[in-house]
Design a protein around this motif. Structure first.
Motif, short mmCIF file in Angstrom:
data_model
loop_
_atom_site.label_atom_id
_atom_site.label_comp_id
_atom_site.label_asym_id
_atom_site.label_seq_id
_atom_site.Cartn_x
_atom_site.Cartn_y
_atom_site.Cartn_z
N GLU A 171 0.81 -1.21 0.00
CA GLU A 171 0.00 0.00 0.00
C GLU A 171 0.85 1.27 0.00
OE1 GLU A 171 -0.09 -1.69 4.29
OE2 GLU A 171 -0.14 -2.45 2.21
N TYR A 173 3.89 1.32 -1.49
CA TYR A 173 4.39 1.31 -2.87
C TYR A 173 3.38 1.95 -3.82
CZ TYR A 173 5.59 -0.78 -7.43
OH TYR A 173 5.88 -1.00 -8.76
N ARG A 174 2.11 1.56 -3.67
CA ARG A 174 1.07 2.10 -4.55
C ARG A 174 0.80 3.57 -4.28
NH1 ARG A 174 -1.53 -2.82 -2.96
NH2 ARG A 174 -2.84 -1.58 -1.54
N ASP A 176 -1.18 4.43 -1.69
CA ASP A 176 -2.49 4.51 -1.04
C ASP A 176 -2.38 5.21 0.30
OD1 ASP A 176 -3.27 2.97 -3.17
OD2 ASP A 176 -3.43 1.10 -2.04
N SER A 192 7.28 -3.93 -6.82
CA SER A 192 6.86 -4.15 -5.44
C SER A 192 7.25 -5.55 -4.98
CB SER A 192 5.35 -3.97 -5.31
OG SER A 192 4.92 -4.19 -3.98
N THR A 271 2.82 6.09 -8.92
CA THR A 271 1.82 5.56 -8.00
C THR A 271 1.05 4.42 -8.67
OG1 THR A 271 0.22 7.23 -8.68
CG2 THR A 271 1.56 7.72 -6.72
N GLY A 272 0.31 3.69 -7.87
CA GLY A 272 -0.45 2.58 -8.40
C GLY A 272 0.33 1.28 -8.37
N PRO A 273 -0.28 0.19 -8.81
CA PRO A 273 0.35 -1.12 -8.70
C PRO A 273 1.42 -1.42 -9.74
CG PRO A 273 -1.79 -1.32 -9.74
CD PRO A 273 -1.66 0.11 -9.32
N ASP A 274 1.45 -0.67 -10.83
CA ASP A 274 2.40 -0.93 -11.90
C ASP A 274 3.71 -0.18 -11.66
OD1 ASP A 274 0.55 -2.55 -13.22
OD2 ASP A 274 -0.33 -0.81 -14.23
#
Length: 276
Positions: A171, A173-174, A176, A192, A271-274
């Motif tokens: 979270e 890393y993303r 959030d 990640s 940002t985000g999962p990628d």
């Protein structure tokens, strides 16, 4: 030689003709200092080493836990009884992050024989002591360069040209949440790889073959030439470097990590999962 040691093996070596120097580096992020826990009970003969003042320099532009000065680190290790020709075992309360930081620093500074107690103090079933030892002065003289080290520019280049792993919680890393640093997110191109996934429920490292498979799925294969790791401030990242060592990869640590990277508003943030 392995980078970790079991509690049973440590008990055997401590009773043998060449016992290791024991360093207690208990510490918790945002929690109380480890000294009171040490005073309440530690491995017999272990010397307490403070992460914030002896395994790190003052917080600032270089991050929350920049590397300590070489001379100051060497003096701290000699006070703890560390010599170049004597094995060293480091342990913490069980999380492994602080112990891995001490392991990495000693290896980076040129000590040839350092191991982490797998599972930390919680894995130890032998007696504890409340005595404070007074070890003879060691002779360890740091020679930096024993482990690869990244600065911010090197981390950015590795994210583009090799494999840069982010050891923080997913979270963070993303982006959030970001409970500590100026902004959330990650270094563009970083992958990640939460360090919490390197251990079992009891805090011991997963078997080498499991770690090899885990890092292989993240891009660290036999063909991968350059692997690096960062975290929040260079503590849990050292734990991931240790896990990679068990898996057969010599990884570089970006010691300044996200606390240094995010403090400079000119550096890009993803940002985000990628990764990008």
């Amino acid at each position: 030689m392995t980078a970790i040691i079991s509690a049973a093996q440590l008990a055997s070596e401590s009773a043998g003709p060449r016992p290791p120097v024991l360093l207690d580096v208990r510490w918790s992020l945002g929690g109380p200092p480890g000294r009171p826990a040490y005073d309440a009970g530690h491995l017999p003969g272990a010397v307490y080493v403070d992460l914030d003042t002896e395994l790190a320099g003052p917080a600032g532009a270089g991050g929350r836990h920049p590397l300590p000065g070489v001379a100051a680190f060497g003096a701290a290790m000699r006070r703890a009884g560390v010599s170049a020709g004597t094995p060293v075992v480091v342990y913490d309360g069980g999380q492994g992050w602080a112990a891995a930081r001490a392991w990495w620093l000693l290896r980076w500074a040129g000590h040839p024989d350092v191991r982490v107690l797998d599972g930390g103090l919680t894995a130890w079933t032998g007696p504890l002591s409340t005595d404070t030892p007074s070890p003879a002065e060691g002779d360890f003289a740091p020679v930096p360069g024993g482990m690869p080290l990244l600065d911010a520019d090197g981390a950015a280049a590795l994210a583009d040209e090799g494999l840069l792993l982010d050891a923080r919680a997913a979270e963070r890393y993303r982006g959030d949440v970001e409970p500590i640093d100026r902004i959330g997110g990650h270094i563009p191109g970083a992958v990640s790889a939460p360090t919490t996934e390197n251990v079992a429920e009891d805090g011991r490292f997963l078997p080498a073959e499991h770690l090899t498979a885990r890092f292989g799925a993240l891009g660290a294969t036999e063909e991968t030439k350059n692997v690096g790791v960062y975290c929040g401030s260079g503590v849990s990242g050292a734990h991931e470097v240790l896990a990679l060592e068990i898996a057969g990869h010599r990884a570089a640590l970006y010691a300044g990590s996200w606390s240094e990277w995010s403090s400079d508003e000119s550096r890009p943030v993803a940002t985000g999962p990628d990764p990008r």
